[in-house]
Design a protein around this motif. Structure first.
Motif, PDB file in Angstrom:
ATOM      1  N   ASP A 138      38.613  76.260  68.962  1.00  0.00           N
ATOM      2  CA  ASP A 138      39.598  75.181  68.998  1.00  0.00           C
ATOM      3  C   ASP A 138      39.421  74.253  67.803  1.00  0.00           C
ATOM      4  O   ASP A 138      40.399  73.861  67.164  1.00  0.00           O
ATOM      5  CB  ASP A 138      39.453  74.394  70.308  1.00  0.00           C
ATOM      6  CG  ASP A 138      40.506  73.312  70.443  1.00  0.00           C
ATOM      7  OD1 ASP A 138      41.667  73.652  70.721  1.00  0.00           O
ATOM      8  OD2 ASP A 138      40.160  72.132  70.243  1.00  0.00           O
ATOM      9  N   SER A 139      38.177  73.895  67.480  1.00  0.00           N
ATOM     10  CA  SER A 139      37.910  73.007  66.346  1.00  0.00           C
ATOM     11  C   SER A 139      38.313  73.660  65.031  1.00  0.00           C
ATOM     12  O   SER A 139      38.779  72.986  64.103  1.00  0.00           O
ATOM     13  CB  SER A 139      36.424  72.625  66.304  1.00  0.00           C
ATOM     14  OG  SER A 139      36.055  71.907  67.456  1.00  0.00           O
ATOM     15  N   LYS A 140      38.147  74.991  64.938  1.00  0.00           N
ATOM     16  CA  LYS A 140      38.583  75.699  63.731  1.00  0.00           C
ATOM     17  C   LYS A 140      40.087  75.552  63.534  1.00  0.00           C
ATOM     18  O   LYS A 140      40.561  75.336  62.405  1.00  0.00           O
ATOM     19  CB  LYS A 140      38.219  77.186  63.835  1.00  0.00           C
ATOM     20  CG  LYS A 140      36.755  77.496  63.614  1.00  0.00           C
ATOM     21  CD  LYS A 140      36.527  79.002  63.660  1.00  0.00           C
ATOM     22  CE  LYS A 140      35.058  79.329  63.488  1.00  0.00           C
ATOM     23  NZ  LYS A 140      34.807  80.784  63.472  1.00  0.00           N
ATOM     24  N   GLU A 141      40.833  75.680  64.614  1.00  0.00           N
ATOM     25  CA  GLU A 141      42.289  75.580  64.511  1.00  0.00           C
ATOM     26  C   GLU A 141      42.714  74.178  64.073  1.00  0.00           C
ATOM     27  O   GLU A 141      43.659  74.024  63.284  1.00  0.00           O
ATOM     28  CB  GLU A 141      42.924  75.947  65.847  1.00  0.00           C
ATOM     29  CG  GLU A 141      42.800  77.438  66.180  1.00  0.00           C
ATOM     30  CD  GLU A 141      43.236  77.773  67.592  1.00  0.00           C
ATOM     31  OE1 GLU A 141      43.777  76.877  68.261  1.00  0.00           O
ATOM     32  OE2 GLU A 141      43.028  78.914  68.019  1.00  0.00           O
ATOM     33  N   VAL A 142      42.003  73.150  64.556  1.00  0.00           N
ATOM     34  CA  VAL A 142      42.313  71.772  64.157  1.00  0.00           C
ATOM     35  C   VAL A 142      42.000  71.584  62.671  1.00  0.00           C
ATOM     36  O   VAL A 142      42.770  70.970  61.929  1.00  0.00           O
ATOM     37  CB  VAL A 142      41.511  70.770  65.018  1.00  0.00           C
ATOM     38  CG1 VAL A 142      41.735  69.345  64.525  1.00  0.00           C
ATOM     39  CG2 VAL A 142      41.921  70.876  66.483  1.00  0.00           C
ATOM     40  N   LEU A 143      40.842  72.123  62.220  1.00  0.00           N
ATOM     41  CA  LEU A 143      40.470  72.024  60.812  1.00  0.00           C
ATOM     42  C   LEU A 143      41.498  72.739  59.930  1.00  0.00           C
ATOM     43  O   LEU A 143      41.892  72.226  58.876  1.00  0.00           O
ATOM     44  CB  LEU A 143      39.081  72.622  60.595  1.00  0.00           C
ATOM     45  CG  LEU A 143      38.590  72.692  59.141  1.00  0.00           C
ATOM     46  CD1 LEU A 143      38.513  71.302  58.525  1.00  0.00           C
ATOM     47  CD2 LEU A 143      37.223  73.386  59.063  1.00  0.00           C
TER      48      LEU A 143
ATOM     49  N   ASN B  87      45.175  72.370  77.786  1.00  0.00           N
ATOM     50  CA  ASN B  87      43.953  72.505  77.000  1.00  0.00           C
ATOM     51  C   ASN B  87      43.084  71.271  77.161  1.00  0.00           C
ATOM     52  O   ASN B  87      43.577  70.155  77.367  1.00  0.00           O
ATOM     53  CB  ASN B  87      44.279  72.689  75.515  1.00  0.00           C
ATOM     54  CG  ASN B  87      44.882  74.051  75.245  1.00  0.00           C
ATOM     55  OD1 ASN B  87      44.549  75.014  75.919  1.00  0.00           O
ATOM     56  ND2 ASN B  87      45.778  74.117  74.269  1.00  0.00           N
ATOM     57  N   GLU B  88      41.777  71.479  77.067  1.00  0.00           N
ATOM     58  CA  GLU B  88      40.863  70.353  77.073  1.00  0.00           C
ATOM     59  C   GLU B  88      41.108  69.518  75.814  1.00  0.00           C
ATOM     60  O   GLU B  88      41.687  69.993  74.845  1.00  0.00           O
ATOM     61  CB  GLU B  88      39.415  70.846  77.103  1.00  0.00           C
ATOM     62  CG  GLU B  88      39.092  71.619  78.381  1.00  0.00           C
ATOM     63  CD  GLU B  88      37.758  72.341  78.290  1.00  0.00           C
ATOM     64  OE1 GLU B  88      36.740  71.699  78.580  1.00  0.00           O
ATOM     65  OE2 GLU B  88      37.749  73.520  77.912  1.00  0.00           O
ATOM     66  N   LYS B  89      40.647  68.275  75.851  1.00  0.00           N
ATOM     67  CA  LYS B  89      40.886  67.375  74.727  1.00  0.00           C
ATOM     68  C   LYS B  89      40.341  67.973  73.436  1.00  0.00           C
ATOM     69  O   LYS B  89      39.224  68.483  73.399  1.00  0.00           O
ATOM     70  CB  LYS B  89      40.214  66.027  75.001  1.00  0.00           C
ATOM     71  CG  LYS B  89      40.555  64.975  73.958  1.00  0.00           C
ATOM     72  CD  LYS B  89      39.871  63.652  74.267  1.00  0.00           C
ATOM     73  CE  LYS B  89      40.192  62.630  73.183  1.00  0.00           C
ATOM     74  NZ  LYS B  89      39.493  61.344  73.415  1.00  0.00           N
ATOM     75  N   SER B  90      41.153  67.908  72.371  1.00  0.00           N
ATOM     76  CA  SER B  90      40.760  68.466  71.082  1.00  0.00           C
ATOM     77  C   SER B  90      40.538  67.360  70.070  1.00  0.00           C
ATOM     78  O   SER B  90      41.069  66.259  70.198  1.00  0.00           O
ATOM     79  CB  SER B  90      41.858  69.403  70.543  1.00  0.00           C
ATOM     80  OG  SER B  90      42.084  70.471  71.419  1.00  0.00           O
ATOM     81  N   ALA B  91      39.727  67.685  69.057  1.00  0.00           N
ATOM     82  CA  ALA B  91      39.614  66.784  67.918  1.00  0.00           C
ATOM     83  C   ALA B  91      40.982  66.689  67.244  1.00  0.00           C
ATOM     84  O   ALA B  91      41.800  67.598  67.336  1.00  0.00           O
ATOM     85  CB  ALA B  91      38.570  67.301  66.935  1.00  0.00           C
ATOM     86  N   SER B  92      41.243  65.563  66.577  1.00  0.00           N
ATOM     87  CA  SER B  92      42.549  65.380  65.931  1.00  0.00           C
ATOM     88  C   SER B  92      42.330  64.575  64.654  1.00  0.00           C
ATOM     89  O   SER B  92      42.045  63.387  64.700  1.00  0.00           O
ATOM     90  CB  SER B  92      43.498  64.634  66.866  1.00  0.00           C
ATOM     91  OG  SER B  92      44.700  64.331  66.213  1.00  0.00           O
ATOM     92  N   PHE B  93      42.406  65.244  63.512  1.00  0.00           N
ATOM     93  CA  PHE B  93      42.132  64.547  62.260  1.00  0.00           C
ATOM     94  C   PHE B  93      42.923  65.175  61.119  1.00  0.00           C
ATOM     95  O   PHE B  93      43.509  66.240  61.258  1.00  0.00           O
ATOM     96  CB  PHE B  93      40.635  64.566  61.925  1.00  0.00           C
ATOM     97  CG  PHE B  93      40.047  65.958  61.829  1.00  0.00           C
ATOM     98  CD1 PHE B  93      40.027  66.647  60.614  1.00  0.00           C
ATOM     99  CD2 PHE B  93      39.493  66.576  62.944  1.00  0.00           C
ATOM    100  CE1 PHE B  93      39.490  67.915  60.527  1.00  0.00           C
ATOM    101  CE2 PHE B  93      38.943  67.845  62.858  1.00  0.00           C
ATOM    102  CZ  PHE B  93      38.939  68.520  61.649  1.00  0.00           C
TER     103      PHE B  93
END
Length: 638
Positions: free
Chosen positions: A478-483, A309-315
């Motif tokens: 992808d950002s939704k899944e991280v959130l 996967n491309e780099k994802s946000a991580s928080f």
């Protein structure tokens, strides 16, 4: 039959490639989802397909007999017509045919020679048949059905379109497109501006749509219910998966694992051959075998390491300290705008650790309630009470429309001036703002980037009560899944508004429906809420049908004095009375049994024996469930 084919399509903006040798195919009646990160080029590809943008190389093939309809992400229906007059324009050929039929009817009413009348009658029959086959007798009903499904039934259809909001104009543009029924529908984020009821209607409509669909959407629930094929656009290229969105996620993970194993296996083989060649090439006894291995290496079709996967946000969201058990209490709240009452006498309570989703149709006051709680607007009467140690963090859906002329770094740093620059930069790095990205001007960012800036600021607050208004808007899948992962691990309390049903299923522990100013709680996620609503609707319909049946029976008895029917009705009434009496006796018996069990629990030899105590507790719980079921049946019979 192929209705759309993209063959090796490429597009660049200056020196930056957007698409490279992209392949995409849509067959008749296929439902295809185009997915990918924000900025991957999905909307660009759709614009090239519909002819709004040129391609650099490759071919886009659409058969001549295939009509294409397109709804862009920011469609704004510009028209001076009324709602009805604009929708009717879709059926201008039918309206013209209808006028011709009326003209032929007038001609046939005049005296004519037999042969001329026969010819005219044949022409009329043919045109009338064509008119019927093309939906001439139902197009007005189709218009009303679509307008009702898109929640325009409360409007006067003579309302000028120019007086509508941007979201309403977008819904009308979608309705007009659906009524035109092209062979290929190309939809870019069609679920924007739609509430739950309208979303469900659109899903059902599109599932029964007679043509093909190519859809870009970040609504995973929508994609799961609708699509039969997923085309992922990543790193400028496409990969096809035959299944819905959930299948795509599973299959993508499997393919990566398989490709990685194949790559690692080949690398081990290459290392073994290279080691053999290096050790044995110079030795006379083994040089031929070494040369053979070297030729084997030269002929080998070497695999590239598969890209993950491309780099994802991580928080993640943390809190400074925990709140008391009672987090938020709202009592008899009333909010008015001028003379319009949004809601009154509203009650709601949140306890620590809950994740509560506030649901309701557009316009019911969900965002108004959140703004009243966060003191952005005044309320007319009632109480909003926070528990001990409660600190609030608020995410407004408008935050994603930040128009600041500051840099990203300064936008966050100015709100937390006590934090050192290195920490701010590290934080922004978690949200994919690295290097010179932090020097971008906020007003120039995309919707998704602005949303990430707003989430970064929210993360810095470290509040123990998060109030979120449409937090998934503008975020890619992808950002939704991280959130979601961050909120699932969050140790505080959440009150949120969302139309993303997949997100609600993942986050909500309770759903609160807001309807006509009244809140109704459902202890579960969206699926539980949806199933319960269906069950209640079916029960209401059954009760209505039963009532109608009884009323019809009474009317027939009055008219016909049918002794047999009267006898049957009385038998059913007696049967119901007996059942009511039996239920009351069962409930009384269970209550007595519970009293005895509770008395036993007070005895020292019982409460000191955890096995016996657990058995009694289980029996009490079982009796409670039985009484609840009996009371529900008793209320239904009453």
């Amino acid at each position: 039959m192929i209705v759309l084919q993209c063959v090796n399509v490429s597009k660049s903006f200056g020196a930056e490639p957007i698409l490279e040798n992209v392949k995409l195919e849509v067959q008749s009646n296929e439902r295809v989802a185009l997915v990918g990160r924000n900025g991957a080029g999905k909307s660009t590809l759709l614009k090239m397909i519909v002819g709004d943008m040129g391609i650099d190389s490759g071919d886009i093939v659409i058969p001549k007999n295939v009509e294409l309809g397109y709804l862009s992400q920011h469609t704004d229906l510009k028209s001076t017509k009324t709602i009805w007059d604009e929708m009717v324009t879709v059926f201008e050929p039918l309206i013209k045919m209808e006028k011709q039929l009326r003209s032929l009817e007038q001609q046939m009413a005049d005296p004519l020679p037999d042969h001329a009348y026969t010819k005219l009658l044949q022409e009329y029959d043919q045109m009338q048949n064509d008119f019927k086959e093309q939906g001439g007798y139902q197009y007005e009903a189709d218009i009303r059905g679509v307008l009702s499904g898109l929640h325009f039934q409360q409007f006067d259809y003579e309302t000028p379109i120019s007086s509508l909001s941007g979201g309403q104009k977008t819904r009308l543009a979608l309705g007009k497109l659906l009524l035109s029924k092209p062979a290929l529908l190309v939809l870019d984020e069609p679920t924007n501006h739609l509430d739950m009821v309208t979303l469900t209607w659109l899903e059902n409509y599109l599932n029964n749509y007679p043509g093909s669909l190519l859809v870009v959407s970040h609504d995973r629930y929508f994609l799961d219910r609708l699509t039969t094929k997923v085309v992922e656009l990543s790193r400028h290229q496409t990969t096809t998966f035959h299944g819905n969105y959930s299948f795509y996620l599973e299959e993508k993970a499997k393919r990566y694992e398989q490709e990685l194993k194949q790559f690692e296996k080949q690398q081990a083989e290459i290392e073994k051959l290279e080691t053999f060649v290096a050790k044995n090439l110079v030795r006379a006894s083994t040089t031929k075998r070494a040369q053979s291995r070297r030729k084997q290496l030269e002929k080998m079709d070497r695999l590239e390491r598969p890209q993950g996967n491309e780099k994802s946000a991580s928080f993640g969201f943390d809190i400074v300290r925990q709140s008391g058990n009672d987090v938020l209490t709202i009592r008899e709240l009333e909010v008015k705008y001028d003379d319009h009452t949004v809601f009154s006498n509203m009650d709601l309570a949140l306890t620590r650790g809950e994740s509560v989703c506030l649901l309701g149709d557009n316009g019911t006051g969900k965002t108004t309630l959140l703004k009243a709680v966060t003191e952005q607007i005044d309320y007319t009467s009632g109480q909003i009470l926070f528990g001990s140690n409660v600190s609030v963090g608020y995410y407004d859906q408008e935050h994603a429309k930040l128009q600041s002329n500051k840099t990203v770094l300064q936008e966050v740093w100015d709100e937390f001036p006590g934090t050192v620059e290195k920490e701010i930069r590290s934080l922004l790095g978690l949200f994919l703002f690295s290097g010179d990205d932090v020097l971008k001007i906020v007003s120039s960012l995309s919707g998704g980037e602005k949303a990430r800036v707003a989430l970064a600021k929210l993360m810095m607050v470290k509040a123990n009560l998060l109030i979120l208004d449409e937090p998934t808007n503008h975020l890619d899948l992808d950002s939704k899944e991280v959130l979601e992962a961050a909120l699932i691990d969050y140790p505080g309390t959440i009150l949120f508004v969302s139309h993303d049903r997949y997100f609600i299923n993942r986050i909500a522990s309770r759903v609160v429906e807001l309807e006509n100013g009244v809140t109704t709680s459902y202890l579960g996620d969206y699926t539980y809420y949806s199933d319960k609503k269906k069950e209640m609707a079916e029960r209401a319909a059954l009760n209505d049908e039963t009532t109608k049946t009884i009323e019809a029976t009474h009317a027939e008895q009055t008219d016909k004095t049918n002794y047999q029917q009267d006898k049957e009705l009385k038998r059913l009434e007696r049967q119901k009375e007996r059942r009511l009496l039996a239920i009351e006796e069962q409930i009384e018996s269970l209550e007595l049994e519970n009293q005895e069990l509770e008395t036993q629990m007070l005895e020292p030899d019982v409460y000191s024996d955890h096995v016996k105590a657990k058995e009694i507790q289980d029996q009490l719980a079982s009796n409670g469930q039985k009484m609840d079921a009996l009371m529900e049946e008793w209320e239904s019979l009453q």
